[in-house]
Design an enzyme around this catalytic site. Sequence first.
Site, short mmCIF file in Angstrom:
data_model
loop_
_atom_site.label_atom_id
_atom_site.label_comp_id
_atom_site.label_asym_id
_atom_site.label_seq_id
_atom_site.Cartn_x
_atom_site.Cartn_y
_atom_site.Cartn_z
N HIS A 1 -108.56 -39.90 -95.92
CA HIS A 1 -107.50 -39.28 -96.72
C HIS A 1 -107.67 -39.68 -98.17
CE1 HIS A 1 -103.76 -37.14 -97.13
NE2 HIS A 1 -103.03 -38.19 -97.45
N TYR B 1 -66.02 -36.60 -107.45
CA TYR B 1 -65.94 -38.07 -107.34
C TYR B 1 -66.23 -38.77 -108.66
CZ TYR B 1 -65.78 -37.99 -102.22
OH TYR B 1 -65.41 -37.82 -100.92
N ARG C 1 -104.27 -47.50 -96.74
CA ARG C 1 -103.18 -47.20 -95.80
C ARG C 1 -103.82 -47.30 -94.42
NH1 ARG C 1 -99.67 -41.68 -96.54
NH2 ARG C 1 -101.40 -40.87 -95.31
N ARG D 1 -106.73 -30.41 -93.64
CA ARG D 1 -105.36 -30.66 -93.13
C ARG D 1 -104.36 -30.21 -94.19
NH1 ARG D 1 -108.11 -35.53 -93.03
NH2 ARG D 1 -106.78 -36.27 -94.71
N LYS E 1 -95.84 -31.97 -89.56
CA LYS E 1 -95.03 -33.19 -89.41
C LYS E 1 -93.67 -33.00 -90.10
CE LYS E 1 -97.27 -35.21 -93.48
NZ LYS E 1 -98.30 -36.15 -93.95
N ASP F 1 -71.08 -33.21 -98.20
CA ASP F 1 -71.07 -31.91 -97.52
C ASP F 1 -70.80 -30.73 -98.45
OD1 ASP F 1 -70.99 -33.51 -95.06
OD2 ASP F 1 -68.97 -33.97 -95.80
N CYS G 1 -71.55 -34.13 -103.33
CA CYS G 1 -70.88 -34.87 -102.26
C CYS G 1 -71.73 -34.79 -100.98
CB CYS G 1 -69.50 -34.28 -101.98
SG CYS G 1 -68.54 -33.92 -103.44
C1 LIG Z 1 -99.19 -35.42 -94.72
C2 LIG Z 1 -100.66 -35.50 -94.60
C3 LIG Z 1 -101.47 -34.39 -94.90
C4 LIG Z 1 -100.91 -33.11 -95.51
O1 LIG Z 1 -100.71 -33.33 -96.87
P1 LIG Z 1 -100.28 -32.16 -97.88
O2 LIG Z 1 -100.46 -32.76 -99.22
O3 LIG Z 1 -98.87 -31.81 -97.58
O4 LIG Z 1 -101.20 -31.01 -97.63
C5 LIG Z 1 -102.83 -34.50 -94.65
N1 LIG Z 1 -103.37 -35.63 -94.17
C6 LIG Z 1 -102.64 -36.73 -93.90
C7 LIG Z 1 -103.32 -37.94 -93.38
C8 LIG Z 1 -101.26 -36.71 -94.12
O5 LIG Z 1 -100.54 -37.81 -93.87
#
Ligand SMILES: *Cc1c(COP(=O)(O)O)cnc(C)c1O
Length: 380
Positions: A165, A270, A137, A224, A43, A320, A318
């Site tokens: 999660h 700045y 969540r 994941r 992602k 850029d 800044c």
């Molecule tokens: C982003 C995400 C992950 C990956 O998490 P990391 O800590 O980067 O390994 C896994 N599961 C879900 C639901 C996520 O949103």
Amino acid sequence: MTQVMTRLNDRAWLELNLSNLRHNVAVLQAAFPDECKLMAVVKANAYGHGAGKIALYLNDLGIDAFAVATIDEAIDLRNQGLKADILILGYTDASRAEELFRYSLTQAVIDYQHAEELAAFNLPIKVQVKVDTGMNRLGQSYQDYDQIANIFSFEHLEVTGIFTHLSVADSLMEADVEFTRKQITRFYSLIEQLKERKIPIPATHIQSSYGILNYPELRCQYARIGIALYGVLSSSNTPTRLQLDLKPVLALKTKVALVKNAKPGEYVGYGRAYQVKKDTTIAIIPIGYADGLPRSLSEQQCDVLINGSRAPIIGRVCMDQHMVDVTDIPHVKRGDIVTLIGKDGTEEIRAEEVAGHADTITNELLSRLSERIERFLTNH
Ligand SMILES: *Cc1c(COP(=O)(O)O)cnc(C)c1O
């Protein structure tokens, strides 16, 4: 050779070290139980690395499960030629059901009603059931057993997975470990209840990067993995049970645009935020917060590497560009390579160090690296 030539003309670039990526995959896979497979989380443009390049390379290595946050990220990967399974972790409005089907994507259903809305299109759509075990969540609560069981009953929805999660898998504090264990127990008890109802259990997954580092023994079909795949931890001050030899995939580089001298009493940048105290040599570096270099690094003693030595950022970052003090580095000139993340000689600046100075985690720092920066694949 062509890569080197291109870089000479480039303002700023990311080097993606594929042999380190390959190494991380091997190290992570060795840390899982045998039945567990790596689901690569790509992602947010693969945490800034470039989703298409990273996903296609991983697919060539044999990784056949990917996760993204949005349907458009998933379609983008299909358009770049990725044929593997793609799970969309975030919410997708059911009005896009036809695209889920057409691109053969797998949608996380975030509650019973979401499943019902998707099923209403009478299309054979692949889904995975997201269960909320305490994070509050996305996901149907683990307590809503009937609703979760009913998600399996829609004729057209093919349930290919069920997952949850963990919200504090990165912490080894006793109360947090206890909370995580509770989340894990809630998930597995739900699975047992579904089995008692003769519901065929699809692929299960719980762990993300810190889940693997702190709870490697869990027996799931997938883990994941996001940030660890890219060879970094979220921050450098989180001890973990497993210490894997992960290697950073990404280096962020640019080149000195201009060198000038300033006398004591003069200001830099700045807001006149930095005042020169002694005769100072300043190098102007052509990347800024629009490239993903956090503005919060201003005056935080964050360094960059030039000719193998550290130079501190002075004044405000800044949009850029930014300025560094190179008084102590001899002969700095226009075109010298500047390393913001990565190695130069024996010195190294890790993403964890920069993120720490910016009061954030590497996940945010890396995922915000802008499309304006070229990405190059390297093998060393
Ligand atoms: C982003 C995400 C992950 C990956 O998490 P990391 O800590 O980067 O390994 C896994 N599961 C879900 C639901 C996520 O949103």
